[in-house]
Design a protein around this motif. Structure first.
Motif, PDB file in Angstrom:
ATOM      1  N   SER A 217     -15.874  62.770 -10.791  1.00 20.47           N
ATOM      2  CA  SER A 217     -15.606  61.541 -11.537  1.00 20.47           C
ATOM      3  C   SER A 217     -15.722  61.866 -13.021  1.00 20.47           C
ATOM      4  N   THR A 238     -20.726  58.214  -7.888  1.00 19.59           N
ATOM      5  CA  THR A 238     -20.083  56.948  -8.244  1.00 19.59           C
ATOM      6  C   THR A 238     -21.024  56.071  -9.057  1.00 19.59           C
ATOM      7  N   GLY A 250     -11.905  57.945 -14.129  1.00 20.81           N
ATOM      8  CA  GLY A 250     -11.558  57.972 -12.717  1.00 20.81           C
ATOM      9  C   GLY A 250     -12.768  58.338 -11.895  1.00 20.81           C
ATOM     10  N   ASP A 251     -12.714  58.061 -10.586  1.00 25.00           N
ATOM     11  CA  ASP A 251     -13.920  58.227  -9.767  1.00 25.00           C
ATOM     12  C   ASP A 251     -13.881  59.411  -8.818  1.00 25.00           C
ATOM     13  N   ASP A 252     -12.767  60.211  -8.799  1.00 25.57           N
ATOM     14  CA  ASP A 252     -12.721  61.207  -7.730  1.00 25.57           C
ATOM     15  C   ASP A 252     -11.938  62.480  -8.037  1.00 25.57           C
ATOM     16  N   ASN A 263      -6.960  61.663 -15.154  1.00 24.21           N
ATOM     17  CA  ASN A 263      -7.126  61.224 -13.771  1.00 24.21           C
ATOM     18  C   ASN A 263      -5.886  61.616 -12.976  1.00 24.21           C
ATOM     19  N   CYS A 268      -9.110  53.872  -7.021  1.00 28.15           N
ATOM     20  CA  CYS A 268     -10.420  54.323  -6.567  1.00 28.15           C
ATOM     21  C   CYS A 268     -10.514  54.122  -5.058  1.00 28.15           C
ATOM     22  N   TYR A 269     -11.286  54.976  -4.430  1.00 23.79           N
ATOM     23  CA  TYR A 269     -11.472  54.936  -2.978  1.00 23.79           C
ATOM     24  C   TYR A 269     -12.975  54.973  -2.726  1.00 23.79           C
ATOM     25  N   ALA A 270     -13.607  53.809  -2.816  1.00 19.20           N
ATOM     26  CA  ALA A 270     -15.065  53.737  -2.845  1.00 19.20           C
ATOM     27  C   ALA A 270     -15.647  53.483  -1.466  1.00 19.20           C
ATOM     28  N   ILE A 283     -17.782  47.886  -8.188  1.00 22.08           N
ATOM     29  CA  ILE A 283     -17.054  47.998  -6.927  1.00 22.08           C
ATOM     30  C   ILE A 283     -16.972  46.627  -6.256  1.00 22.08           C
ATOM     31  N   VAL A 322      -7.517  51.432 -10.377  1.00 17.85           N
ATOM     32  CA  VAL A 322      -8.636  51.689 -11.279  1.00 17.85           C
ATOM     33  C   VAL A 322      -8.758  50.601 -12.344  1.00 17.85           C
ATOM     34  N   ALA A 328     -12.088  50.227 -17.600  1.00 12.89           N
ATOM     35  CA  ALA A 328     -11.483  51.501 -17.203  1.00 12.89           C
ATOM     36  C   ALA A 328     -10.472  51.957 -18.248  1.00 12.89           C
TER      37      ALA A 328
END
Length: 525
Positions: A217, A238, A250-252, A263, A268-270, A283, A322, A328
């Protein structure tokens, strides 16, 4: 994409009922109408993925083609499949899709336009297409009008492979062909396979353009200072990157080029298990109309989501753009990193809560990718267990891991980046004896690393792990910083530290026997 693949896919799309680039509202309507999911009381679409509630790594293959044969790091992560088997599988998948109702999304991977990859995603399910739309980068009207896909994902969850015919290990398959520029997915309804397949593609293509692709991230401060956070599941990646005083890039998945950090995704895929408004408000607030939930337990009458429930799986997920995260960075591009944070949750309680790494140590810990599974978190685990995931993302690396580590070392040198190892795990003893590091202390240490406070303090060298440990840190008790001091039984600490060091050494020697120079930066036996 090779001409024959383009023509074959074009023929399929010509015979099918095709919905091209539908807006979110239409995709939600169609998913509900087709019985693919239900709406929650917050407006999110919840879908169940059936038998598979996570990735299927043993069913992932790379086509062994002449152009990539000498570049791919073949093995359990990158299993080879012959071009002939791929062609046969592709033919059968395309025949299966003939005349079906299909959904197409055209977009990009990579927020930096210099390095972005135009992609096309073809889906059998409306909710899968919505997932793709929310997770990848959505084009403007002008970009869509001029869009030409360089890589295509064809996702047919209801088509099941025949291992005897197609050369797969089971009826499930995720097959990546770099010559055909195609990903074929089938036999599973888990949507995350799309996201990670394109990440694997970028992990192959970006390094060839001198861009380091990273499973991490990233956020940026108000002064433009950029931080990267690497860490496996359960380490707090996260939580710590979602800093209200900084802006999320970005988170990933990210790339690091001469332009800076960008990114790879547009969403995002939390994880949702145990999600609460108090614990992770960003989230929580992102779960709204347009968000895709996977395998969440939703009350059939009230339509309220029970995030504490693991009725279907612990791997419950939320997929959303995002820009649903307040503050963001849009588009997801920023400058050069100033600080890198490696996160680990050491359930043995011997790693320092924060320590500074040299470039060589950073490369060593990057290749090691250490965390530990806690006792009781999984059936059969009665004591802490070490987990090493190379580059903090082993399942998605087509090239040899040392390629990524050497790129990281070079960039750390070029940009004079400060690297810290942060232990969010146990202090005062292992699980069952000590206690979990207070989140407030970890936040204070990370803040001190990011704002430069840790550049002004004195350090001690850890006798076992060789890292530099600060003796003071703002808003953190000094006795917490040196892990041996937190143990009542100092002899037990020494024994446990030596044990963990030996596990590091054994893992590194097994995986990287030729990386002797990097090995010297590791713990001492």
């Amino acid at each position: 994409m090779e001409t024959n693949t383009v023509h074959k896919l074009a023929d399929i799309l010509a015979t099918a009922t095709v919905h091209n680039n539908l807006p979110v509202a239409k995709l939600v309507e169609m998913a509900v109408k087709r019985g693919e999911g239900v709406l929650t009381d917050k407006g999110a679409l919840n879908a169940l993925t059936g038998k598979f509630t996570g990735r299927s790594p043993k069913d992932k293959f790379v086509v062994d083609e002449a152009s990539v044969h000498d570049k791919i790091n073949w093995g359990p992560v990158n299993q080879p499949i012959s071009p002939e088997k791929f062609q046969l599988l592709q033919q059968d998948v395309f025949e299966y899709l003939q005349g079906k109702e299909l959904f197409v999304f055209d977009g990009f991977a990579g927020a930096d336009q210099t390095y972005r990859l135009p992609i096309r995603v073809v889906n059998e399910y409306a909710w899968h297409n919505l997932f793709a739309r929310q997770l990848f980068i959505r084009p403007s009207e002008e970009e869509l009008a001029n869009h030409e896909a360089e890589f295509t994902v064809v996702y047919a969850p209801n088509f099941k492979a025949n291992p005897a015919v197609h050369g797969t290990n089971s009826e499930t398959f995720i097959v990546l062909s770099f010559e055909h520029k195609t990903v074929l997915i089938g036999g599973t309804e888990y949507a995350g396979e799309m996201k990670k397949s394109i990440f694997s593609v970028m992990n192959f293509m970006l390094p060839e353009r001198n861009v380091l692709s990273m499973h991490c991230s990233a956020n940026v401060g108000q002064e433009g200072d950029v931080a990267l956070f690497f860490g496996l599941s359960g380490t707090g990646k996260t939580t710590l990157s979602a800093d209200p005083n900084r802006f999320l890039i970005g988170d990933d998945e990210h790339g690091w080029s001469d332009n800076g950090v960008f990114n790879i995704e547009g969403g995002c895929y939390a994880k949702c298990i145990k999600l609460s408004e108090e614990g992770e408000p960003q989230i929580w607030n992102a779960i709204q109309f347009g968000t895709v939930l996977e395998n969440v337990d939703v009350d059939s009458d009230t339509r309220k989501a029970d995030y504490d429930s693991d009725k279907y799986t612990e791997n419950t997920r939320a997929a959303y753009p995002v820009d649903m995260i307040s503050g963001a960075v849009i588009p997801g591009v920023a400058g050069q990193p100033n600080v890198i944070v490696f996160l680990t949750a050491d359930s043995f309680g011997v790693l320092p809560p924060i320590s500074k790494l040299t470039k060589e140590q950073a490369m060593y810990h990057f290749l090691s990718g250490y965390t530990s599974k806690m006792a009781g978190t999984e059936r059969g685990i009665t004591a802490p267990q070490t987990e090493f995931s190379t580059c903090f993302g082993a399942p998605f690396l087509p090239l040899h891991p040392v390629v990524y580590a050497e790129m990281l070392g070079k960039k750390i040198d070029e940009r004079n980046v400060q690297v810290y190892l942060v232990n969010t795990g146990w202090t005062g003893g292992p699980v069952g004896v000590g206690s979990r590091m207070k989140l407030s202390y970890t936040r204070a240490m990370v803040t001190a690393a990011l704002n430069g406070d840790l550049a002004k303090v004195n350090y001690e060298t850890d006798a076992t792990f060789g890292v530099q440990v600060p003796t003071t840190c703002p808003n953190v008790p000094a006795e917490v910083l040196l892990p041996r001091n937190t143990w009542a039984d100092k002899e037990a600490y020494d024994k446990q530290a030596a044990d963990l060091a030996s596990r590091f050494i054994e893992n590194f020697q097994k995986k990287f026997p030729n990386a002797t120079d990097i090995a010297k930066a590791g713990p001492k036996a």
